[in-house]
Scaffold this motif. Structure first.
Motif, PDB file in Angstrom:
ATOM      1  N   GLU A  15     -45.212  41.967 -39.229  1.00 47.26           N
ATOM      2  CA  GLU A  15     -45.843  41.022 -40.260  1.00 47.26           C
ATOM      3  C   GLU A  15     -45.852  40.012 -39.669  1.00 47.26           C
ATOM      4  OE1 GLU A  15     -46.572  42.828 -42.924  1.00 47.26           O
ATOM      5  OE2 GLU A  15     -46.332  44.380 -41.751  1.00 47.26           O
ATOM      6  N   ALA A  16     -44.863  39.067 -39.688  1.00 48.17           N
ATOM      7  CA  ALA A  16     -45.368  37.940 -38.606  1.00 48.17           C
ATOM      8  C   ALA A  16     -46.371  37.589 -38.271  1.00 48.17           C
ATOM      9  CB  ALA A  16     -43.378  37.529 -38.338  1.00 48.17           C
ATOM     10  N   VAL A  17     -46.647  37.887 -37.209  1.00 47.86           N
ATOM     11  CA  VAL A  17     -47.894  38.105 -36.197  1.00 47.86           C
ATOM     12  C   VAL A  17     -48.698  38.299 -37.883  1.00 47.86           C
ATOM     13  CG1 VAL A  17     -49.468  38.459 -34.342  1.00 47.86           C
ATOM     14  CG2 VAL A  17     -47.091  38.466 -34.369  1.00 47.86           C
ATOM     15  N   ARG A  18     -49.291  38.960 -37.853  1.00 50.02           N
ATOM     16  CA  ARG A  18     -50.657  39.760 -38.779  1.00 50.02           C
ATOM     17  C   ARG A  18     -50.391  38.731 -39.970  1.00 50.02           C
ATOM     18  NH1 ARG A  18     -48.911  44.174 -40.681  1.00 50.02           N
ATOM     19  NH2 ARG A  18     -50.116  45.254 -39.207  1.00 50.02           N
ATOM     20  N   ALA A  19     -49.584  38.331 -40.941  1.00 52.50           N
ATOM     21  CA  ALA A  19     -49.357  36.940 -41.165  1.00 52.50           C
ATOM     22  C   ALA A  19     -50.453  35.521 -40.865  1.00 52.50           C
ATOM     23  CB  ALA A  19     -48.010  36.707 -42.478  1.00 52.50           C
ATOM     24  N   LEU A  20     -49.531  35.342 -39.595  1.00 54.75           N
ATOM     25  CA  LEU A  20     -50.175  33.877 -38.582  1.00 54.75           C
ATOM     26  C   LEU A  20     -51.204  34.081 -38.520  1.00 54.75           C
ATOM     27  CD1 LEU A  20     -46.529  33.556 -37.340  1.00 54.75           C
ATOM     28  CD2 LEU A  20     -47.735  31.299 -38.856  1.00 54.75           C
ATOM     29  N   ALA A  21     -51.903  35.151 -38.237  1.00 53.95           N
ATOM     30  CA  ALA A  21     -53.250  35.495 -37.601  1.00 53.95           C
ATOM     31  C   ALA A  21     -54.372  35.390 -38.980  1.00 53.95           C
ATOM     32  CB  ALA A  21     -53.346  36.486 -37.089  1.00 53.95           C
ATOM     33  N   LEU A  22     -54.004  35.980 -40.291  1.00 52.00           N
ATOM     34  CA  LEU A  22     -54.908  35.018 -41.148  1.00 52.00           C
ATOM     35  C   LEU A  22     -55.351  33.435 -41.912  1.00 52.00           C
ATOM     36  CD1 LEU A  22     -52.916  38.426 -43.850  1.00 52.00           C
ATOM     37  CD2 LEU A  22     -55.455  37.748 -42.466  1.00 52.00           C
ATOM     38  N   ILE A  23     -53.980  33.219 -40.949  1.00 50.74           N
ATOM     39  CA  ILE A  23     -54.025  31.763 -41.044  1.00 50.74           C
ATOM     40  C   ILE A  23     -54.357  31.099 -40.232  1.00 50.74           C
ATOM     41  CG2 ILE A  23     -52.661  31.208 -43.402  1.00 50.74           C
ATOM     42  CD1 ILE A  23     -50.596  29.952 -41.510  1.00 50.74           C
ATOM     43  N   ASN A  24     -54.908  31.786 -39.146  1.00 48.93           N
ATOM     44  CA  ASN A  24     -55.578  31.419 -37.923  1.00 48.93           C
ATOM     45  C   ASN A  24     -54.628  30.151 -36.816  1.00 48.93           C
ATOM     46  OD1 ASN A  24     -58.530  31.830 -38.633  1.00 48.93           O
ATOM     47  ND2 ASN A  24     -58.280  30.042 -39.921  1.00 48.93           N
ATOM     48  N   VAL A  25     -53.603  30.505 -36.781  1.00 50.41           N
ATOM     49  CA  VAL A  25     -51.856  29.933 -35.774  1.00 50.41           C
ATOM     50  C   VAL A  25     -52.283  30.802 -34.873  1.00 50.41           C
ATOM     51  CG1 VAL A  25     -49.316  29.318 -35.577  1.00 50.41           C
ATOM     52  CG2 VAL A  25     -50.827  28.916 -37.959  1.00 50.41           C
ATOM     53  N   LEU A  26     -52.227  32.191 -34.822  1.00 58.33           N
ATOM     54  CA  LEU A  26     -52.508  33.340 -33.670  1.00 58.33           C
ATOM     55  C   LEU A  26     -53.484  33.969 -33.882  1.00 58.33           C
ATOM     56  CD1 LEU A  26     -48.846  34.761 -34.359  1.00 58.33           C
ATOM     57  CD2 LEU A  26     -49.187  33.108 -32.927  1.00 58.33           C
ATOM     58  N   ASP A  27     -53.910  34.446 -32.554  1.00 62.04           N
ATOM     59  CA  ASP A  27     -55.441  34.496 -32.774  1.00 62.04           C
ATOM     60  C   ASP A  27     -55.010  36.314 -32.039  1.00 62.04           C
ATOM     61  OD1 ASP A  27     -57.785  36.340 -31.428  1.00 62.04           O
ATOM     62  OD2 ASP A  27     -58.114  34.576 -30.670  1.00 62.04           O
ATOM     63  N   VAL A  28     -55.184  37.796 -32.439  1.00 62.96           N
ATOM     64  CA  VAL A  28     -54.551  38.757 -31.666  1.00 62.96           C
ATOM     65  C   VAL A  28     -55.676  39.716 -30.972  1.00 62.96           C
ATOM     66  CG1 VAL A  28     -53.867  41.137 -32.184  1.00 62.96           C
ATOM     67  CG2 VAL A  28     -53.446  39.025 -33.632  1.00 62.96           C
ATOM     68  N   ARG A  29     -56.375  39.203 -29.953  1.00 63.96           N
ATOM     69  CA  ARG A  29     -57.442  39.583 -28.771  1.00 63.96           C
ATOM     70  C   ARG A  29     -56.642  41.594 -28.899  1.00 63.96           C
ATOM     71  NH1 ARG A  29     -57.748  34.886 -25.065  1.00 63.96           N
ATOM     72  NH2 ARG A  29     -57.951  33.094 -26.813  1.00 63.96           N
TER      73      ARG A  29
END
Length: 228
Positions: free
Chosen positions: A51-65
């Motif tokens: 859930e944390a990764v998903r949230a941080l991906a939404l604000i462009n801090v993380l990139d899930v490939r």
């Protein structure tokens, strides 16, 4: 698990990843450890980490490939402030004057910086934008040219954070610009005249003159909007 507890756990997970980035343990472009390893290391469940990764991906801090892993993004201001642009686009019409107030604070500063920092080639680009406006433009052409002009100056400030803020304010004020062009007599001539004055001050390397003209330009639209 209740929703309140789930949110609290997710927030804690977000904070732990954030601390890894702030400490330099996870640098821009770095790949996160495997989910199971990272969850164990941080003392988190895999669900809360996900859930944390998903949230941080939404604000462009993380990139899930997919199929490759999760990476820290470049963390460039323009990328991180994309979320701000989305939020600003949800503004109500009765707040548009407040956006112009913020523009009146930020853009003159950016314009003064541009007058000091823009190269001769940059200034030639700015001149080309002015020259690109047709002799008898539509309101849409005028507004698009206005946006390009201000964006180029913001980039010329050399400050990527300031540039991102200025560009984020373009959307919420665009409708007011169109409205002014349709209803205020002499809006076209006034815009061209003031853009030219701003350009001349930048080309002459006169930051305080450029700042003054930018203030006059933005304040004029703001004052018109208050009247109508």
């Amino acid at each position: 698990m209740s929703r309140g507890i789930l949110v609290a756990v997710t927030d804690a997970a977000i904070d732990k990843i954030k601390q890894m980035i702030l400490s330099g343990e996870l640098a821009p472009g770095a790949r996160l450890p495997k989910e199971a390893d990272l969850a164990e290391r941080l003392g988190l469940s895999r669900n809360s980490l996900r859930e944390a990764v998903r949230a941080l991906a939404l604000i462009n801090v993380l990139d899930v490939r997919q199929g490759d892993g999760t990476y820290v993004t470049s963390l460039e201001p323009g990328l991180l402030l994309d979320t701000l642009s989305f939020v600003l686009d949800l503004h109500r019409d009765d707040t548009v004057i407040q956006f112009f107030e913020v523009r009146r604070i930020l853009e003159p500063a950016a314009t003064a910086m541009a007058a000091e920092l823009m190269s001769d080639d940059d200034i030639a680009e700015l001149r080309a934008i002015l020259d690109d406006l047709p002799a008898d433009p539509t309101i849409e052409q005028l507004v698009q040219n206005d946006l390009r002009f201000h964006h180029r100056i913001a980039r010329g400030s050399g400050n990527s954070v300031l540039c991102s803020f200025v560009e984020s304010l373009a959307g919420p004020t665009q409708r007011a610009r169109i409205w002014r062009g349709l209803t205020q007599e002499g809006a076209l001539e006034k815009t061209i005249e003031q853009h030219t004055a701003i350009y001349d001050a930048i080309a002459a390397r006169q930051p305080e003159v450029a700042r003054s003209w930018a203030t006059i330009h933005i304040a004029g639209v703001e004052q018109w909007l208050r009247r109508v």
